[in-house]
Design a protein around this motif. Sequence first.
Motif, PDB file in Angstrom:
ATOM      1  N   ASN A  79      36.007  39.392   6.504  1.00 51.46           N
ATOM      2  CA  ASN A  79      34.621  38.910   6.695  1.00 51.46           C
ATOM      3  C   ASN A  79      34.466  38.044   7.954  1.00 51.46           C
ATOM      4  N   GLY A  80      35.491  38.001   8.808  1.00 53.95           N
ATOM      5  CA  GLY A  80      35.393  37.200  10.039  1.00 53.95           C
ATOM      6  C   GLY A  80      35.234  35.714   9.784  1.00 53.95           C
ATOM      7  N   ILE A  81      35.763  35.220   8.631  1.00 57.62           N
ATOM      8  CA  ILE A  81      35.605  33.784   8.374  1.00 57.62           C
ATOM      9  C   ILE A  81      36.573  32.985   9.248  1.00 57.62           C
ATOM     10  N   GLY A  82      36.503  31.666   9.166  1.00 59.93           N
ATOM     11  CA  GLY A  82      37.345  30.787   9.971  1.00 59.93           C
ATOM     12  C   GLY A  82      36.507  29.622  10.458  1.00 59.93           C
ATOM     13  N   GLU A  83      37.149  28.707  11.144  1.00 63.74           N
ATOM     14  CA  GLU A  83      36.431  27.533  11.641  1.00 63.74           C
ATOM     15  C   GLU A  83      35.271  27.927  12.544  1.00 63.74           C
ATOM     16  N   ARG A  84      34.279  27.058  12.594  1.00 62.96           N
ATOM     17  CA  ARG A  84      33.070  27.284  13.403  1.00 62.96           C
ATOM     18  C   ARG A  84      32.504  28.705  13.122  1.00 62.96           C
ATOM     19  N   ALA A  85      32.414  29.539  14.157  1.00 58.35           N
ATOM     20  CA  ALA A  85      31.846  30.874  13.960  1.00 58.35           C
ATOM     21  C   ALA A  85      32.907  31.892  13.521  1.00 58.35           C
ATOM     22  N   GLY A  86      34.097  31.412  13.182  1.00 60.10           N
ATOM     23  CA  GLY A  86      35.101  32.281  12.602  1.00 60.10           C
ATOM     24  C   GLY A  86      35.950  33.045  13.607  1.00 60.10           C
ATOM     25  N   ASN A  87      36.709  34.005  13.065  1.00 60.45           N
ATOM     26  CA  ASN A  87      37.649  34.812  13.833  1.00 60.45           C
ATOM     27  C   ASN A  87      37.214  36.269  13.820  1.00 60.45           C
ATOM     28  N   ALA A  88      37.989  37.092  14.549  1.00 58.40           N
ATOM     29  CA  ALA A  88      37.688  38.522  14.565  1.00 58.40           C
ATOM     30  C   ALA A  88      37.742  39.052  13.139  1.00 58.40           C
ATOM     31  N   SER A  89      36.756  39.862  12.783  1.00 58.48           N
ATOM     32  CA  SER A  89      36.671  40.362  11.420  1.00 58.48           C
ATOM     33  C   SER A  89      37.606  41.556  11.248  1.00 58.48           C
ATOM     34  N   LEU A  90      38.456  41.478  10.229  1.00 58.47           N
ATOM     35  CA  LEU A  90      39.427  42.542   9.962  1.00 58.47           C
ATOM     36  C   LEU A  90      38.742  43.895   9.880  1.00 58.47           C
ATOM     37  N   GLU A  91      37.659  43.964   9.091  1.00 61.58           N
ATOM     38  CA  GLU A  91      37.037  45.258   8.814  1.00 61.58           C
ATOM     39  C   GLU A  91      36.413  45.864  10.064  1.00 61.58           C
ATOM     40  N   GLU A  92      35.874  45.016  10.954  1.00 57.14           N
ATOM     41  CA  GLU A  92      35.260  45.566  12.168  1.00 57.14           C
ATOM     42  C   GLU A  92      36.328  46.077  13.134  1.00 57.14           C
ATOM     43  N   VAL A  93      37.415  45.319  13.299  1.00 59.62           N
ATOM     44  CA  VAL A  93      38.490  45.759  14.196  1.00 59.62           C
ATOM     45  C   VAL A  93      39.098  47.065  13.687  1.00 59.62           C
ATOM     46  N   VAL A  94      39.415  47.090  12.396  1.00 62.21           N
ATOM     47  CA  VAL A  94      40.095  48.256  11.824  1.00 62.21           C
ATOM     48  C   VAL A  94      39.204  49.501  11.877  1.00 62.21           C
ATOM     49  N   MET A  95      37.915  49.334  11.522  1.00 62.30           N
ATOM     50  CA  MET A  95      37.036  50.504  11.495  1.00 62.30           C
ATOM     51  C   MET A  95      36.706  50.998  12.913  1.00 62.30           C
ATOM     52  N   ALA A  96      36.651  50.085  13.894  1.00 61.56           N
ATOM     53  CA  ALA A  96      36.433  50.542  15.272  1.00 61.56           C
ATOM     54  C   ALA A  96      37.589  51.432  15.718  1.00 61.56           C
ATOM     55  N   ILE A  97      38.807  50.981  15.433  1.00 61.93           N
ATOM     56  CA  ILE A  97      39.983  51.773  15.839  1.00 61.93           C
ATOM     57  C   ILE A  97      40.018  53.094  15.068  1.00 61.93           C
ATOM     58  N   LYS A  98      39.693  53.017  13.772  1.00 62.56           N
ATOM     59  CA  LYS A  98      39.762  54.228  12.940  1.00 62.56           C
ATOM     60  C   LYS A  98      38.708  55.270  13.326  1.00 62.56           C
ATOM     61  N   THR A  99      37.497  54.819  13.669  1.00 63.60           N
ATOM     62  CA  THR A  99      36.424  55.789  13.896  1.00 63.60           C
ATOM     63  C   THR A  99      36.367  56.271  15.342  1.00 63.60           C
ATOM     64  N   ARG A 100      37.168  55.684  16.241  1.00 63.83           N
ATOM     65  CA  ARG A 100      37.148  56.129  17.628  1.00 63.83           C
ATOM     66  C   ARG A 100      38.541  56.518  18.127  1.00 63.83           C
ATOM     67  N   PRO A 101      39.215  57.449  17.422  1.00 67.88           N
ATOM     68  CA  PRO A 101      40.539  57.871  17.895  1.00 67.88           C
ATOM     69  C   PRO A 101      40.458  58.493  19.288  1.00 67.88           C
ATOM     70  N   ASP A 102      39.283  59.071  19.617  1.00 66.51           N
ATOM     71  CA  ASP A 102      39.107  59.694  20.931  1.00 66.51           C
ATOM     72  C   ASP A 102      39.135  58.649  22.048  1.00 66.51           C
ATOM     73  N   PHE A 103      38.775  57.407  21.724  1.00 64.03           N
ATOM     74  CA  PHE A 103      38.761  56.351  22.737  1.00 64.03           C
ATOM     75  C   PHE A 103      40.065  55.556  22.738  1.00 64.03           C
ATOM     76  N   PHE A 104      40.519  55.149  21.542  1.00 66.68           N
ATOM     77  CA  PHE A 104      41.687  54.262  21.495  1.00 66.68           C
ATOM     78  C   PHE A 104      43.020  55.015  21.458  1.00 66.68           C
ATOM     79  N   HIS A 105      43.043  56.218  20.886  1.00 62.10           N
ATOM     80  CA  HIS A 105      44.295  56.953  20.661  1.00 62.10           C
ATOM     81  C   HIS A 105      45.306  56.090  19.921  1.00 62.10           C
ATOM     82  N   LEU A 106      44.818  55.361  18.928  1.00 61.47           N
ATOM     83  CA  LEU A 106      45.641  54.400  18.203  1.00 61.47           C
ATOM     84  C   LEU A 106      45.259  54.449  16.728  1.00 61.47           C
TER      85      LEU A 106
END
Lengths: 491, 491
Positions: free
Chosen positions: B206-233
């Motif tokens: 959920n991107g929680i953490g101090e102040r405005a929080g940290n990178a959100s796990l779900e957004e990072v993971v889903m970006a990599i998962k849904t764009r294999p054509d861009f990241f190749h990762l």
Amino acid sequence: MTTEDKVLIFDTTLRDGEQSPGVALNVEEKLEIARALERMRVDFIEAGFPASSPGDLECVTEIAKQVRGTAIAGLARAVPADVDACWEAVQHAAQPRIHVFLSSSDIHMMHQLVKDREQVLEMARTMVARAKKYCDDVEFSPMDATRSGYAIPEEFGDFIRKIQENVSNIHKARISVHCHNDRGLSVANSLAAVTAGARLVETCVNGIGERAGNASLEEVVMAIKTRPDFFHLSTNVDTTQIHRTSRLVSQLTGMSVQPNKAIVGANAFRHQSGIHQHGITKMRQTYEIIDPAEIGLPHGTTLVLNKNSGRHGLKARLDDLGYEITSAELDGVFVAFKELADKKGEIDDRDLDALVSGERRAIEDVYKLDLLQVSCGNQAIPTATVRIIDREGRPAETTSTGTGPVDAAYRAINGIIGVPNQLLEYAVNSVTEGIDAQGEVTVRIEAHDRTFVGRAADTDIVVASAKALLNALNRAIAQAPREPQEAWSNP
Amino acid sequence: MTTEDKVLIFDTTLRDGEQSPGVALNVEEKLEIARALERMRVDFIEAGFPASSPGDLECVTEIAKQVRGTAIAGLARAVPADVDACWEAVQHAAQPRIHVFLSSSDIHMMHQLVKDREQVLEMARTMVARAKKYCDDVEFSPMDATRSGYAIPEEFGDFIRKIQENVSNIHKARISVHCHNDRGLSVANSLAAVTAGARLVETCVNGIGERAGNASLEEVVMAIKTRPDFFHLSTNVDTTQIHRTSRLVSQLTGMSVQPNKAIVGANAFRHQSGIHQHGITKMRQTYEIIDPAEIGLPHGTTLVLNKNSGRHGLKARLDDLGYEITSAELDGVFVAFKELADKKGEIDDRDLDALVSGERRAIEDVYKLDLLQVSCGNQAIPTATVRIIDREGRPAETTSTGTGPVDAAYRAINGIIGVPNQLLEYAVNSVTEGIDAQGEVTVRIEAHDRTFVGRAADTDIVVASAKALLNALNRAIAQAPREPQEAWSNP
């Protein structure tokens, strides 16, 4: 056109933001948000989509007539009736804009428009020309030119750069971007576009909008403001209005802002861990790059009034807070203020916001809560007695049991008002700290196949809950007036 | 090391996320989140900061002992006592990691460490070497190497690229990034770093953490998962666990997720405007790039149980939902389930989540609500009678008035328990739709100079409110045990 080093802000809180599921603003609320956007000095307010409904046409017309300091845009599909309806509404603006949009991705052309590329290009040309006959300022949006919320910033920047390099006469247009947030990348994509030459960004306050929303106004504006060394650009926005406008939009739309939201979240400027606190004590600048005052966040305590404060002191504080309040509204707020001060002693700015909102809502209401009496507990059958009066002062009364005090009160109210509805969402938040605080209740109901939001604040959350439901039902009735209920024939 | 095309996920929800203002998790809650992260197959769980308190040392130790499927990291400042304490805790892990951090920006070195660059470099070398003697897997973080949450993705990508190009032996290390969200750019910055060669991303659910929080796990993971054509990762994360884990973290931390949050917001997969609905009907793929099933969002109705359902049916459904429930817990949940089903008839998965949470909380409580009886209304003085029993079953009872039913109940409870506290925050959300729904109350109190969160659900929100305060007070008492109160000497 403004100079090359300005990024213009086109705010679509009232159009795309209002399309968030469950959000339903009436014309007074839209005007209040439009005035806040004007005070914040956004360059354009997209006030609605006039062809979508008579209500939207009316809202855009009213905003165009009353909000004179900002350009007012309306949305239109690339069809003649939409462009004509849009002009009908925005023609009253000091600076009108018609915003024509048209699906342009292959998938949209094929499945949504069922047209080929040539036909779509022709629609775009014809409808922009039609808009241009009405209005000098026309924006054309090829919707879903990249897939909604799908692009990565690097790609999206390249996309804008290629448009700059390959489209003849592009220097005659201002490139605008409208980014969706499905990947949490809308702000980064907007900024990448700005770096690549876009000079207008479409935003929503708090990043609201359909699905995961749109680029957040406050994040885009503060990124540009705090990194002049990187962007070499500025906006016209008065950032000290950000905090207040964010709260207004959150209250009126019922869309909560998570505590860890950048810039406007409750924790954005709040620290917890020992290490960081040490850093702050040593030097505030170590961790905070934005001074909270830059977004208009009040420093220190906001406590200003108590039960000895007079009408004059209340008015002065409301003026400071930026409320343009009529004398009749002040009368109502002052009564509510005295009642609240008797109960909880100290009244701060957040309490005043709740009181003003309550007073403004109450003026429209057809049905008012006259009496609520509730008993409940973990070994009791929750029971509520409710008396409601209509505009003529006629009372109607009933009693109901329920699974809890709110359920019992809601069954009683529904029994009296008689508008079939379903409760979709119910939430309470305390307005301030302290066990004697006011609770602000937001309800969302579905009635007549539409969603209505109701809100109310009170130190008694069961009373606030009853008032919030009545507020939502009053709105439903305003949309679909009907015969007086049976309850009133036999009060 | 894994292959080059894997991005490893280092989740710090339990360390940086737990530093969010007002969040306070106990050891059972941290274990529950750690197990969820293990099920989701993150590569590393940063379980805490062992040197920061004996409680944190205990939590990291327990997680290291009990969560065997994921590497367990602990945080340590670059000082001997921290590195030693960290090893004391993580040594029990199947795969331990020591994470040493040290301020490295000029402003931090000068103001926070009061050391020069050479001294800081020496601290880093010595302490990494000390950690390495204990443990093969050591991570070193130069904190604030760029200013917290200040970088623009393009810059941050370049920064990582320059490290790759200019640091000798960099191929022997895995580059890790930890981005703050002060500008709303943490996910974009993390992805820019990945594009530039970083192969480990530090995230919070959920991107929680101090102040405005940290990178959100779900957004990072889903970006990599849904764009294999861009990241190749790719990542190792089981994305079907995202929805459930997001809800768990939101419930246990009391940090709400705004409806327009990408991936896990309530509206992320919900549409409103006519145009988009038309698109969806014609072809779902027109607007949705992520299938809700990919993040484990249940399709269609989740309604499964009613008052005729037996213990066996309940157990089967809880198994389906992934609960590892003991027989004693099932006894309690079944009683609560029958009570709730009697009141509201239909019980769905969200109700079951609330019942299981309630049962798990109840087991720890020293004081329990035996009786609550409330009367209130807009023309009444709200009055509450409360009876509380302690672990030995001894009752204590009192009555109080207040500004509302919750205030009256809280004054009565505080009168009995006698732990001085201030209510910082109070919120209610309905668990499901419908006027007979359960209300889930979250309170945050300050007691003994610390913050405690309390939660409870009930169809009666006043009862839920009383239970939530008791839950918070029970936690405060567990932290600082004390003599029995006077109330119990004269019940």
